[in-house]
Design a protein around this motif. Structure first.
Motif, PDB file in Angstrom:
ATOM      1  N   ALA A  19     -11.935 -30.887  47.781  1.00 34.47           N
ATOM      2  CA  ALA A  19     -10.894 -29.799  47.167  1.00 34.47           C
ATOM      3  C   ALA A  19      -9.800 -29.547  48.257  1.00 34.47           C
ATOM      4  O   ALA A  19      -8.624 -29.297  47.901  1.00 34.47           O
ATOM      5  N   TRP A  20     -10.034 -29.602  49.559  1.00 39.38           N
ATOM      6  CA  TRP A  20      -9.122 -29.017  50.415  1.00 39.38           C
ATOM      7  C   TRP A  20      -7.972 -30.233  50.480  1.00 39.38           C
ATOM      8  O   TRP A  20      -6.989 -29.875  50.620  1.00 39.38           O
ATOM      9  N   HIS A  21      -8.457 -31.472  50.391  1.00 37.75           N
ATOM     10  CA  HIS A  21      -7.503 -32.703  50.267  1.00 37.75           C
ATOM     11  C   HIS A  21      -6.463 -32.465  49.088  1.00 37.75           C
ATOM     12  O   HIS A  21      -5.079 -32.508  49.135  1.00 37.75           O
ATOM     13  N   LEU A  22      -7.238 -32.150  47.962  1.00 35.36           N
ATOM     14  CA  LEU A  22      -6.350 -31.934  46.851  1.00 35.36           C
ATOM     15  C   LEU A  22      -5.481 -30.749  46.743  1.00 35.36           C
ATOM     16  O   LEU A  22      -4.444 -30.755  46.280  1.00 35.36           O
ATOM     17  N   ILE A  23      -5.898 -29.758  47.671  1.00 34.22           N
ATOM     18  CA  ILE A  23      -4.965 -28.502  47.598  1.00 34.22           C
ATOM     19  C   ILE A  23      -3.714 -28.838  48.505  1.00 34.22           C
ATOM     20  O   ILE A  23      -2.813 -28.572  48.061  1.00 34.22           O
ATOM     21  N   LEU A  24      -3.840 -29.558  49.585  1.00 32.48           N
ATOM     22  CA  LEU A  24      -3.099 -29.882  50.392  1.00 32.48           C
ATOM     23  C   LEU A  24      -1.880 -30.717  49.657  1.00 32.48           C
ATOM     24  O   LEU A  24      -0.565 -30.972  49.927  1.00 32.48           O
ATOM     25  N   SER A  25      -2.685 -31.492  48.894  1.00 32.11           N
ATOM     26  CA  SER A  25      -1.711 -32.641  48.350  1.00 32.11           C
ATOM     27  C   SER A  25      -0.862 -32.210  47.274  1.00 32.11           C
ATOM     28  O   SER A  25       0.531 -32.607  46.997  1.00 32.11           O
ATOM     29  N   TRP A  26      -1.504 -31.201  46.379  1.00 31.82           N
ATOM     30  CA  TRP A  26      -0.831 -30.578  45.184  1.00 31.82           C
ATOM     31  C   TRP A  26      -0.344 -28.966  45.226  1.00 31.82           C
ATOM     32  O   TRP A  26      -0.353 -28.440  44.218  1.00 31.82           O
ATOM     33  N   HIS A  27      -0.041 -28.910  46.453  1.00 27.31           N
ATOM     34  CA  HIS A  27      -0.289 -27.341  46.625  1.00 27.31           C
ATOM     35  C   HIS A  27       0.970 -26.538  45.790  1.00 27.31           C
ATOM     36  O   HIS A  27       0.486 -25.497  45.101  1.00 27.31           O
ATOM     37  N   ASP A  28       2.088 -27.472  45.630  1.00 28.82           N
ATOM     38  CA  ASP A  28       3.105 -26.783  44.644  1.00 28.82           C
ATOM     39  C   ASP A  28       2.650 -26.923  43.331  1.00 28.82           C
ATOM     40  O   ASP A  28       3.207 -25.796  42.540  1.00 28.82           O
ATOM     41  N   TRP A  29       2.114 -28.031  43.000  1.00 28.80           N
ATOM     42  CA  TRP A  29       1.609 -28.042  41.826  1.00 28.80           C
ATOM     43  C   TRP A  29       0.804 -27.035  41.062  1.00 28.80           C
ATOM     44  O   TRP A  29       1.026 -26.104  40.141  1.00 28.80           O
ATOM     45  N   PHE A  30      -0.176 -26.626  42.094  1.00 27.27           N
ATOM     46  CA  PHE A  30      -1.100 -25.626  41.955  1.00 27.27           C
ATOM     47  C   PHE A  30      -0.438 -24.005  41.560  1.00 27.27           C
ATOM     48  O   PHE A  30      -0.881 -23.451  40.721  1.00 27.27           O
ATOM     49  N   LEU A  31       0.687 -24.108  42.636  1.00 28.00           N
ATOM     50  CA  LEU A  31       1.315 -22.682  42.485  1.00 28.00           C
ATOM     51  C   LEU A  31       1.964 -22.380  41.226  1.00 28.00           C
ATOM     52  O   LEU A  31       2.233 -21.327  40.864  1.00 28.00           O
ATOM     53  N   GLN A  32       2.748 -23.722  40.543  1.00 25.47           N
ATOM     54  CA  GLN A  32       3.241 -23.435  39.405  1.00 25.47           C
ATOM     55  C   GLN A  32       2.383 -22.758  38.528  1.00 25.47           C
ATOM     56  O   GLN A  32       3.302 -22.036  37.430  1.00 25.47           O
ATOM     57  N   ASP A  33       1.060 -22.662  38.140  1.00 21.73           N
ATOM     58  CA  ASP A  33       0.626 -22.156  37.242  1.00 21.73           C
ATOM     59  C   ASP A  33      -1.065 -21.842  37.969  1.00 21.73           C
ATOM     60  O   ASP A  33      -1.987 -22.452  37.595  1.00 21.73           O
ATOM     61  N   HIS A  34      -0.963 -20.857  38.838  1.00 23.25           N
ATOM     62  CA  HIS A  34      -1.945 -20.709  39.677  1.00 23.25           C
ATOM     63  C   HIS A  34      -3.091 -20.179  38.888  1.00 23.25           C
ATOM     64  O   HIS A  34      -4.377 -20.464  39.069  1.00 23.25           O
ATOM     65  N   MET A  35      -2.940 -19.291  37.793  1.00 25.64           N
ATOM     66  CA  MET A  35      -4.023 -18.724  37.144  1.00 25.64           C
ATOM     67  C   MET A  35      -4.747 -19.851  36.345  1.00 25.64           C
ATOM     68  O   MET A  35      -6.193 -19.965  36.337  1.00 25.64           O
TER      69      MET A  35
END
Length: 340
Positions: A19-35
């Motif tokens: 999960a740590w790796h995916l968050i760092l890799s896709w951080h901006d993507w996660f923020l686009q629809d954080h909910m």
């Protein structure tokens, strides 16, 4: 058929590292629809699957022991350790829960790192010598223009989803059927949450409330949806001269009309409406008696029953629980009123 594993403490550490790796890799993507991509663990797996498409289904990530791997399949996530040995297939929920729990930790570490870099830059600026006068104009050079290019990731065609028009969805299912589906989903989600969090965790407590509310709505729909169902014509209440005959009448509940069913819980509710406006409901459910499996030759798959007496104006089925003795006495009272 894939056999999904419930993660132990070691497995959870691998899931957190992934999960740590995916968050760092896709951080901006996660923020686009954080909910939907982080907070709602029942929706984030679908969002991730849409992002990765059919390719890029495996990722390497660092651990304290080396480099491990996670495979993101449609129906499970698969973890391989640093020795390239598979440690198990897991439900997507566990990865989604790991992403949710690691999000704030990663954010805090990034913020701390950013502060450290800012302090270091400030110290470097302060250590530079201060000139008493501007350098001669002839030796000054124009400051080069710095163009910061955003790190643009090539995404699948379906990743940036435009607002889609959808046709009105129509179903032949009754409100009760739809409610059962939602209750089933809520129960499954609660089971998964309990495997990850304690009973006191706010997520588990909220989900408990949702399950309870849905179950209460299902039981309370007799005045709304049940009346819309086609009910077979009820036979007349037979003449019963003693309590043994009344008990026999109750034992033959399976010939009564089915009020409603909860297939997910293997429950069937039979109902008999009485002349005084009250109703007897007997729920038949399945249970597994492990002691039979271990100590006897009997079939451990057994049937149990719960009795209810619905009086006019009742609110919730759970409040109407009763027993055979009380039902027998109620039948006697009803028959006296009817003069039978």
């Amino acid at each position: 058929m894939i056999e999904l594993k419930k993660p132990d403490e070691t497995d959870r550490e691998y899931l957190k590292a992934a999960a740590w790796h995916l968050i760092l890799s896709w951080h901006d993507w996660f923020l686009q629809d954080h909910m939907n991509r982080v907070q709602l663990v029942e929706k984030s797996p679908g969002e991730i699957k849409k992002k990765i498409g059919k390719n890029h289904r495996w990722w390497h990530f660092s651990t304290e022991k080396g480099v491990a791997r996670i495979n993101l399949f449609d129906d499970c996530v698969q973890i391989w350790d640093e020795k390239n040995e598979c440690i198990g297939d897991f439900d997507w929920f566990y990865l989604a829960a790991a992403i949710q729990s690691m999000w704030n930790i990663v954010a805090m570490e990034n913020a701390q790192k950013s502060r450290q870099e800012t302090v270091a830059t400030s110290q470097q600026e302060e250590s530079k010598p201060v000139l008493d006068m501007d350098p001669p104009e002839e030796i000054s050079e124009p400051e080069p223009e710095v163009i910061i290019e955003e790190d643009v990731e090539i995404m699948d065609a379906g990743e940036e989803e435009p607002a889609e028009e959808r046709d009105e969805a129509i179903s032949d299912q009754s409100d009760i059927d739809l409610l059962r589906e939602e209750l089933d989903k809520a129960k499954n989600k609660l089971d998964l949450m309990r495997s990850c969090y304690s009973e006191n965790d706010i997520l588990v407590r909220k989900q408990n409330l949702i399950v309870g509310a849905l179950a209460g709505m299902l039981c309370d729909l007799d005045t709304v949806d049940i009346s819309d169902l086609e009910q077979p014509e009820l036979p007349e209440l037979p003449v019963m001269k003693n309590n043994n005959q009344r008990k026999e009448f109750l034992d033959r509940y399976q010939i009564w009309p089915v009020w409603f069913e909860v297939p997910e819980a293997s429950e069937v509710y039979h109902r008999f409406d009485l002349p005084d406006g009250s109703s007897i409901v007997i729920c038949e459910y399945h249970m597994w008696l492990s002691w039979k499996e271990e100590w006897s030759d009997e079939n451990p798959d057994s049937i149990g029953t719960r009795e209810y007496l619905l009086q006019p104006g009742y609110h919730y089925l759970e409040d109407c629980k009763t027993n055979t003795t009380a039902l027998v006495e109620h039948l006697k009272k009803v028959q006296k009123m009817e003069g039978k």
